[in-house]
Design a protein around this motif. Structure first.
Motif, PDB file in Angstrom:
ATOM      1  N   THR A  41       0.637  -1.167  -0.093  1.00 20.16           N
ATOM      2  CA  THR A  41       0.016  -0.105  -0.132  1.00 20.16           C
ATOM      3  C   THR A  41       0.828   1.165   0.063  1.00 20.16           C
ATOM      4  O   THR A  41       0.175   2.297   0.142  1.00 20.16           O
ATOM      5  CB  THR A  41      -0.832  -0.138   1.290  1.00 20.16           C
ATOM      6  N   LYS A  42       2.158   1.258  -0.061  1.00 16.11           N
ATOM      7  CA  LYS A  42       2.883   2.433  -0.105  1.00 16.11           C
ATOM      8  C   LYS A  42       2.638   3.086  -1.264  1.00 16.11           C
ATOM      9  O   LYS A  42       2.540   2.782  -2.432  1.00 16.11           O
ATOM     10  CB  LYS A  42       4.684   1.828  -0.157  1.00 16.11           C
ATOM     11  N   LEU A  43       2.454   4.687  -0.849  1.00 15.68           N
ATOM     12  CA  LEU A  43       2.419   5.637  -1.820  1.00 15.68           C
ATOM     13  C   LEU A  43       1.128   5.402  -2.750  1.00 15.68           C
ATOM     14  O   LEU A  43       0.933   5.893  -3.783  1.00 15.68           O
ATOM     15  CB  LEU A  43       3.626   5.814  -2.652  1.00 15.68           C
ATOM     16  N   GLU A  62       3.422  -2.215   4.275  1.00 19.87           N
ATOM     17  CA  GLU A  62       4.042  -0.894   3.871  1.00 19.87           C
ATOM     18  C   GLU A  62       5.619  -0.956   3.957  1.00 19.87           C
ATOM     19  O   GLU A  62       6.206  -1.783   4.959  1.00 19.87           O
ATOM     20  CB  GLU A  62       3.487  -0.026   5.369  1.00 19.87           C
ATOM     21  N   ASN A  63       6.126   0.055   3.629  1.00 18.51           N
ATOM     22  CA  ASN A  63       7.478   0.272   3.511  1.00 18.51           C
ATOM     23  C   ASN A  63       8.032   1.235   4.221  1.00 18.51           C
ATOM     24  O   ASN A  63       9.246   1.305   4.821  1.00 18.51           O
ATOM     25  CB  ASN A  63       7.889   0.770   1.992  1.00 18.51           C
ATOM     26  N   TYR A  64       7.213   2.460   4.415  1.00 20.42           N
ATOM     27  CA  TYR A  64       8.048   3.831   5.116  1.00 20.42           C
ATOM     28  C   TYR A  64       7.030   4.149   6.248  1.00 20.42           C
ATOM     29  O   TYR A  64       6.141   4.164   6.545  1.00 20.42           O
ATOM     30  CB  TYR A  64       7.863   4.774   4.266  1.00 20.42           C
ATOM     31  N   MET A 210       6.209 -10.431  -6.862  1.00 20.60           N
ATOM     32  CA  MET A 210       5.539  -9.119  -6.571  1.00 20.60           C
ATOM     33  C   MET A 210       4.880  -8.922  -7.777  1.00 20.60           C
ATOM     34  O   MET A 210       4.537  -9.777  -8.794  1.00 20.60           O
ATOM     35  CB  MET A 210       6.627  -8.028  -6.645  1.00 20.60           C
ATOM     36  N   SER A 211       4.606  -7.656  -8.179  1.00 19.48           N
ATOM     37  CA  SER A 211       3.648  -7.703  -9.533  1.00 19.48           C
ATOM     38  C   SER A 211       4.059  -8.196 -10.774  1.00 19.48           C
ATOM     39  O   SER A 211       3.112  -8.923 -11.493  1.00 19.48           O
ATOM     40  CB  SER A 211       3.147  -5.951  -9.618  1.00 19.48           C
ATOM     41  N   HIS A 212       5.313  -8.330 -11.030  1.00 18.51           N
ATOM     42  CA  HIS A 212       5.820  -8.833 -12.348  1.00 18.51           C
ATOM     43  C   HIS A 212       6.180 -10.434 -12.392  1.00 18.51           C
ATOM     44  O   HIS A 212       6.532 -10.931 -13.394  1.00 18.51           O
ATOM     45  CB  HIS A 212       6.863  -7.930 -12.803  1.00 18.51           C
ATOM     46  N   VAL A 225       2.599 -13.649  -1.619  1.00 16.05           N
ATOM     47  CA  VAL A 225       3.067 -12.579  -2.540  1.00 16.05           C
ATOM     48  C   VAL A 225       2.784 -11.358  -2.230  1.00 16.05           C
ATOM     49  O   VAL A 225       1.793 -10.902  -1.422  1.00 16.05           O
ATOM     50  CB  VAL A 225       2.275 -12.950  -3.939  1.00 16.05           C
ATOM     51  N   ARG A 226       3.792 -10.445  -2.632  1.00 17.30           N
ATOM     52  CA  ARG A 226       3.573  -8.861  -1.861  1.00 17.30           C
ATOM     53  C   ARG A 226       3.126  -7.911  -3.153  1.00 17.30           C
ATOM     54  O   ARG A 226       4.036  -7.845  -4.038  1.00 17.30           O
ATOM     55  CB  ARG A 226       4.676  -8.314  -1.344  1.00 17.30           C
ATOM     56  N   ILE A 227       2.022  -7.558  -3.558  1.00 19.85           N
ATOM     57  CA  ILE A 227       1.561  -7.055  -4.893  1.00 19.85           C
ATOM     58  C   ILE A 227       0.979  -5.690  -4.522  1.00 19.85           C
ATOM     59  O   ILE A 227       0.249  -5.505  -3.741  1.00 19.85           O
ATOM     60  CB  ILE A 227       0.517  -7.883  -5.478  1.00 19.85           C
ATOM     61  N   GLY A 228       1.781  -4.711  -5.108  1.00 14.32           N
ATOM     62  CA  GLY A 228       1.407  -3.170  -5.121  1.00 14.32           C
ATOM     63  C   GLY A 228       0.860  -2.728  -6.577  1.00 14.32           C
ATOM     64  O   GLY A 228      -0.385  -2.529  -6.498  1.00 14.32           O
ATOM     65  N   SER A 229       1.486  -2.372  -7.458  1.00 15.68           N
ATOM     66  CA  SER A 229       1.176  -1.799  -8.789  1.00 15.68           C
ATOM     67  C   SER A 229       0.045  -2.625  -9.515  1.00 15.68           C
ATOM     68  O   SER A 229      -0.920  -1.909  -9.914  1.00 15.68           O
ATOM     69  CB  SER A 229       2.314  -1.301  -9.444  1.00 15.68           C
ATOM     70  N   ALA A 230       0.131  -3.953  -9.321  1.00 13.99           N
ATOM     71  CA  ALA A 230      -0.994  -4.820 -10.022  1.00 13.99           C
ATOM     72  C   ALA A 230      -2.131  -4.671  -9.422  1.00 13.99           C
ATOM     73  O   ALA A 230      -3.129  -4.776 -10.255  1.00 13.99           O
ATOM     74  CB  ALA A 230      -0.565  -6.345 -10.204  1.00 13.99           C
ATOM     75  N   ALA A 234       0.163   2.703 -10.875  1.00 16.43           N
ATOM     76  CA  ALA A 234       1.532   2.906 -10.490  1.00 16.43           C
ATOM     77  C   ALA A 234       1.456   3.756  -9.106  1.00 16.43           C
ATOM     78  O   ALA A 234       0.426   4.576  -8.916  1.00 16.43           O
ATOM     79  CB  ALA A 234       1.936   3.799 -11.566  1.00 16.43           C
ATOM     80  N   ARG A 235       2.571   3.971  -8.505  1.00 18.67           N
ATOM     81  CA  ARG A 235       2.782   4.678  -7.272  1.00 18.67           C
ATOM     82  C   ARG A 235       3.062   6.044  -7.416  1.00 18.67           C
ATOM     83  O   ARG A 235       3.632   6.364  -8.491  1.00 18.67           O
ATOM     84  CB  ARG A 235       3.723   3.995  -6.293  1.00 18.67           C
ATOM     85  N   ASP A 236       2.494   6.914  -6.812  1.00 21.49           N
ATOM     86  CA  ASP A 236       2.524   8.252  -6.730  1.00 21.49           C
ATOM     87  C   ASP A 236       3.962   8.891  -5.880  1.00 21.49           C
ATOM     88  O   ASP A 236       3.674   8.925  -4.919  1.00 21.49           O
ATOM     89  CB  ASP A 236       1.348   9.135  -6.379  1.00 21.49           C
TER      90      ASP A 236
HETATM   91  C1  LIG Z   1       7.157  -1.957  -3.344  1.00 20.21           C
HETATM   92  C2  LIG Z   1       7.062  -3.547  -2.723  1.00 20.21           C
HETATM   93  C3  LIG Z   1       6.475  -4.423  -3.447  1.00 20.21           C
HETATM   94  C4  LIG Z   1       5.549  -4.472  -4.456  1.00 20.21           C
HETATM   95  O1  LIG Z   1       5.896  -4.104  -5.569  1.00 20.21           O
HETATM   96  P1  LIG Z   1       5.279  -3.975  -6.773  1.00 20.21           P
HETATM   97  O2  LIG Z   1       6.090  -4.223  -7.975  1.00 20.21           O
HETATM   98  O3  LIG Z   1       4.221  -2.946  -7.278  1.00 20.21           O
HETATM   99  O4  LIG Z   1       4.023  -5.079  -6.764  1.00 20.21           O
HETATM  100  C5  LIG Z   1       6.830  -5.598  -2.844  1.00 20.21           C
HETATM  101  N1  LIG Z   1       7.664  -5.863  -1.933  1.00 20.21           N
HETATM  102  C6  LIG Z   1       8.569  -4.793  -1.342  1.00 20.21           C
HETATM  103  C7  LIG Z   1       9.596  -5.209  -0.448  1.00 20.21           C
HETATM  104  C8  LIG Z   1       8.381  -3.504  -1.749  1.00 20.21           C
HETATM  105  O5  LIG Z   1       9.203  -2.712  -1.587  1.00 20.21           O
END
Ligand SMILES: *Cc1c(COP(=O)(O)O)cnc(C)c1O
Length: 241
Positions: A41-43, A62-64, A210-212, A225-230, A234-236
């Motif tokens: 969920t970062k950004l 979360e990253n930050y 991750m997403s890719h 699995v840790r999925i953000g942009s998918a 895209a993150r802001d």
């Molecule tokens: C940002 C991040 C992700 C997600 O990345 P996406 O390519 O957007 O899926 C997964 N793991 C870590 C550790 C990240 O920092």
């Protein structure tokens, strides 16, 4: 401003990713329930994160530290597990220790020792994953594959830091064969440590994909699995503090 079409995209993305995780799990001889789907969920916009939670997402990454502390009151986090997945500076550990359910990014003895100190202070335990720099990249944090067992043993002796598995971020590459080789190497390390059944070391979670590359990661044995942009688009990066 809430954008209706962005909300619908999140719904569709989650549905599609769930199906793909389930299919990849089957291909690896497992069930879809054997693989957890974390939304990163970062950004991302809070209303989109809340939509993902409404869609049944029960694990966020979360990253930050500062970003998470600033936004957590705007998220509907009841019943949602929160993991810190970004590199953690030792001076930030005290701010996060009672705020998350797991720290997936233990990438040095120093950070493990600081987690132990803060756990002691607050009278809590902390679940962690050991981050492995599987590609051996200079630019990346994490333990070298050759030192993971030794460091895990040292960390396990701290007491309040509870190792639950391994996490990795592979090199950025489109070479799927190379990615599979690295994911399989992670899986082997995970099973090797699991088989040793050491005190205070659990190997329940293998966090990779991750997403890719999440379908490849699941096929190679990932349990999370840790999925953000998918999920969110895209993150802001202009939102980064
Ligand atoms: C940002 C991040 C992700 C997600 O990345 P996406 O390519 O957007 O899926 C997964 N793991 C870590 C550790 C990240 O920092």
């Amino acid at each position: 401003m809430e954008n209706q079409s962005e909300l619908i995209k999140v719904d569709d993305n989650i549905k599609r990713i769930r199906e793909q995780i389930a299919e990849a799990a089957l291909r690896s001889g497992r069930k879809s329930e054997d693989v957890r789907f974390m939304a990163v969920t970062k950004l991302q916009e809070n209303y989109l994160v809340n939509r993902a939670i409404a869609d049944g997402i029960d694990l966020i990454g979360e990253n930050y530290v500062k970003e998470f502390l600033d936004k957590k009151d705007f998220l509907n986090l009841d019943g949602v597990e929160k993991h810190l997945i970004g590199h953690l500076q030792t001076n930030k550990v005290r701010k996060i220790i009672t705020e998350v359910d797991m720290i997936e990014s233990v990438d040095s003895m120093e950070v493990a020792e600081e987690i132990e100190r803060q756990c002691e202070k607050h009278g809590v335990d902390m679940n962690v994953l050991i981050e492995v720099n599987i590609g051996g990249e200079q630019s990346k944090t994490g333990f070298d594959i050759s030192e993971v067992e030794e460091k895990a043993a040292q960390i396990s002796e701290l007491g309040r830091v509870k190792i639950q598995g391994l996490m990795t971020i592979p090199p950025a590459t489109d070479d799927k064969r190379e990615l599979r080789r690295l994911f399989e190497e992670m899986r082997k390390l995970f099973v090797d440590i699991q088989d040793k059944k050491q005190d205070n070391i659990n190997m329940n979670i293998l966090s990779m994909g991750m997403s890719h590359d999440y379908t490849e990661a699941v096929e190679c044995g990932s349990t999370e699995v840790r999925i953000g942009s998918a999920v969110f688009g895209a993150r802001d990066y202009s939102k980064k503090h």
